[in-house]
Motif scaffolding. Structure first.
Motif, short mmCIF file in Angstrom:
data_model
loop_
_atom_site.label_atom_id
_atom_site.label_comp_id
_atom_site.label_asym_id
_atom_site.label_seq_id
_atom_site.Cartn_x
_atom_site.Cartn_y
_atom_site.Cartn_z
N SER A 22 0.83 -1.20 0.00
CA SER A 22 0.00 0.00 0.00
C SER A 22 0.86 1.25 0.00
N VAL A 23 1.92 1.24 0.81
CA VAL A 23 2.82 2.39 0.85
C VAL A 23 3.54 2.55 -0.48
N SER A 24 3.95 1.45 -1.08
CA SER A 24 4.63 1.52 -2.39
C SER A 24 3.72 2.12 -3.45
N ARG A 25 2.43 1.74 -3.42
CA ARG A 25 1.48 2.32 -4.38
C ARG A 25 1.35 3.83 -4.18
N ALA A 26 1.29 4.25 -2.93
CA ALA A 26 1.18 5.69 -2.65
C ALA A 26 2.42 6.42 -3.13
N ILE A 27 3.60 5.82 -2.95
CA ILE A 27 4.84 6.45 -3.40
C ILE A 27 4.87 6.56 -4.92
N ARG A 28 4.44 5.53 -5.61
CA ARG A 28 4.41 5.60 -7.08
C ARG A 28 3.47 6.69 -7.55
N SER A 29 2.38 6.88 -6.82
CA SER A 29 1.39 7.89 -7.21
C SER A 29 1.87 9.31 -6.91
N ALA A 30 2.45 9.49 -5.72
CA ALA A 30 2.78 10.85 -5.27
C ALA A 30 4.20 11.28 -5.60
N ARG A 31 5.11 10.29 -5.79
CA ARG A 31 6.53 10.60 -5.94
C ARG A 31 6.98 11.59 -4.87
N PRO A 32 6.87 11.20 -3.61
CA PRO A 32 7.07 12.15 -2.52
C PRO A 32 8.53 12.52 -2.30
N ASP A 33 8.71 13.68 -1.71
CA ASP A 33 10.03 14.08 -1.23
C ASP A 33 10.36 13.40 0.09
N TRP A 34 9.30 13.08 0.87
CA TRP A 34 9.48 12.45 2.18
C TRP A 34 8.38 11.43 2.44
N LEU A 35 8.78 10.36 3.12
CA LEU A 35 7.87 9.36 3.65
C LEU A 35 7.87 9.53 5.16
N VAL A 36 6.68 9.74 5.75
CA VAL A 36 6.59 10.12 7.16
C VAL A 36 5.80 9.08 7.95
N GLY A 37 6.38 8.58 9.04
CA GLY A 37 5.72 7.59 9.89
C GLY A 37 5.72 8.00 11.34
N SER A 38 4.76 7.46 12.10
CA SER A 38 4.60 7.86 13.50
C SER A 38 4.40 6.69 14.46
N PHE A 39 4.20 5.48 13.95
CA PHE A 39 3.84 4.35 14.81
C PHE A 39 4.96 3.31 14.81
N GLY A 40 5.30 2.84 16.01
CA GLY A 40 6.47 1.98 16.17
C GLY A 40 6.45 0.74 15.30
N HIS A 41 5.29 0.07 15.17
CA HIS A 41 5.27 -1.17 14.39
C HIS A 41 5.39 -0.91 12.89
N GLU A 42 5.34 0.37 12.49
CA GLU A 42 5.50 0.71 11.09
C GLU A 42 6.89 1.24 10.74
N TYR A 43 7.74 1.45 11.74
CA TYR A 43 9.06 2.04 11.49
C TYR A 43 9.89 1.22 10.50
N TRP A 44 10.10 -0.04 10.80
CA TRP A 44 10.99 -0.86 9.97
C TRP A 44 10.46 -1.07 8.55
N PRO A 45 9.16 -1.37 8.38
CA PRO A 45 8.69 -1.48 6.99
C PRO A 45 8.80 -0.18 6.21
N LEU A 46 8.61 0.96 6.86
CA LEU A 46 8.75 2.23 6.14
C LEU A 46 10.20 2.48 5.75
N LEU A 47 11.11 2.13 6.64
CA LEU A 47 12.53 2.27 6.28
C LEU A 47 12.89 1.35 5.12
N THR A 48 12.30 0.16 5.10
CA THR A 48 12.56 -0.77 4.01
C THR A 48 12.02 -0.23 2.68
N VAL A 49 10.76 0.22 2.70
CA VAL A 49 10.17 0.77 1.47
C VAL A 49 10.92 2.02 1.04
N GLY A 50 11.31 2.85 2.00
CA GLY A 50 12.07 4.05 1.66
C GLY A 50 13.37 3.72 0.98
#
Length: 363
Positions: free
Chosen positions: A70-98
């Motif tokens: 889901s995060v990868s789809r959002a990144i492909r759509s938005a082409r963001p400058d930053w990926l922002v997370g706030s919840f501990g169980h999401e830290y590592w997957p966001l770092l991986t996708v980033g």
């Protein structure tokens, strides 16, 4: 800037409110924000109500591949400058996708709980920005061994056009609650649990109310805990307490209060109730613990007290109840100015952009 925020929690507390408020402020400032959020949750509901795009997604745990997709789809759509997370169980997957997509990651830390050894060593290094919501949190992490230069501080934002002084709302809210003009209503908003100081506050009211005949109390928290709270209140004082469940719009209840309390006995990361109440012109009594002192002007917009000290809290309740209404109004006005100047969502969103653009931040 373009952002993808991620928050798939179902909750509606401090971390979720922070994400929603910051995302809305960035969008109002002209930045593009897409959020990956759980369908039916508070975050998705609030952002869609403001017309902001939401990509459905859930992280049931740190290894949930569906969430990463889901995060990868959002990144492909938005082409963001930053990926922002706030919840501990999401830290590592966001770092991986980033890492896989070449997107820099900013992680917010909202809890003072101790990080595991691996997280303590790697999260602040692998995230391009590792952000806490108070200087007290930074001190806590440094005491755990995290290098200070790897930690940035950004306070919680508040929509000060939403939380504001409203005398007409105050009069209507007090009529609805049955509060007389001469009565002094002191409020508690939060989980009715020992760590939030609710039960020692109840004991403080038991001591203070006989000394202050005009003192009333308003408790806002989970209804499942109301029966236990009532057991702690002196029987002869029960009628002077009003118990309410959680409400989506706290403005009316803040408006009715003469004083708000945050008697926490655990290390609060920040203190959103404190700044919400002050923004509505309400003085605050708060524990001198964690990030709470950073949310107020001691002696001007409220008082700081020893956590868990029933005698000190009882005396403070009496002091505020016996204070002239004009004095409490002056404290409330000082708090409203302070919050508007320091914690407005517009200011915090500008500081967030500056923090991301800063070349001085450790990377």
């Amino acid at each position: 800037m373009n952002f993808v925020f991620v928050g798939t929690s179902l909750g509606a507390r401090g971390t979720e409110t922070h994400l929603v408020c910051l995302a809305q402020a960035l969008a109002r400032a002209g930045h593009k924000v897409i959020t990956v959020a759980r369908e039916g949750g508070y975050i998705a509901r609030e952002l869609r109500a403001q017309g902001l795009p939401v990509v459905p997604g859930v992280f049931r745990n740190a290894a949930d591949v569906r969430g990463m997709l889901s995060v990868s789809r959002a990144i492909r759509s938005a082409r963001p400058d930053w990926l922002v997370g706030s919840f501990g169980h999401e830290y590592w997957p966001l770092l991986t996708v980033g890492a896989l997509t070449g997107t820099p990651v900013a992680l917010f830390r909202h809890l003072n709980s101790r990080l595991k050894t691996l997280s303590r060593r790697l999260l602040p290094r692998w995230a391009r920005r590792f952000i806490v919501v108070s200087e007290a949190m930074r001190t806590n992490l440094v005491s755990q061994g995290v290098p200070s230069e790897r930690i940035q501080c950004l306070y919680n934002p508040l929509d000060v056009d939403y939380f504001r002084v409203d005398e007409a709302e105050r009069a209507a809210a007090r009529r609805e609650l049955g509060i007389e003009e001469h009565e002094v209503l002191v409020g508690f908003v939060g989980a009715l649990k020992p760590e939030k100081g609710a039960f020692r506050l109840a004991e403080a009211f038991n001591r203070a109310m006989p000394r202050s005949p005009h003192l009333r109390a308003l408790w806002v928290g989970e209804e499942a805990a109301h029966a236990h709270l009532r057991q702690l209140l002196a029987p002869e004082l029960q009628e002077r307490h009003i118990l309410r469940g959680w409400t989506r719009d706290m403005r009316k209840l803040y408006a009715a209060m003469d004083v708000a309390t945050m008697p926490s006995e655990w290390v609060e990361p920040f203190g959103r109730v404190s700044i919400e109440a002050q923004a509505c012109g309400v003085p605050v009594l708060a524990s001198r613990i964690g990030g709470l002192p950073e949310t107020m002007l001691e002696g001007e917009s409220g008082l700081l007290l020893p956590p868990g000290d029933v005698a000190a809290w009882s005396d403070a309740l009496v002091t505020l109840a016996q204070m002239q209404p004009a004095q409490r109004r002056n404290m409330g006005e000082a708090g409203a100015r302070f919050v508007r100047e320091r914690f407005s969502s517009e200011r915090i969103s500008r500081e967030f952009i500056s923090l991301l653009e800063s070349r001085d931040a450790q990377v």
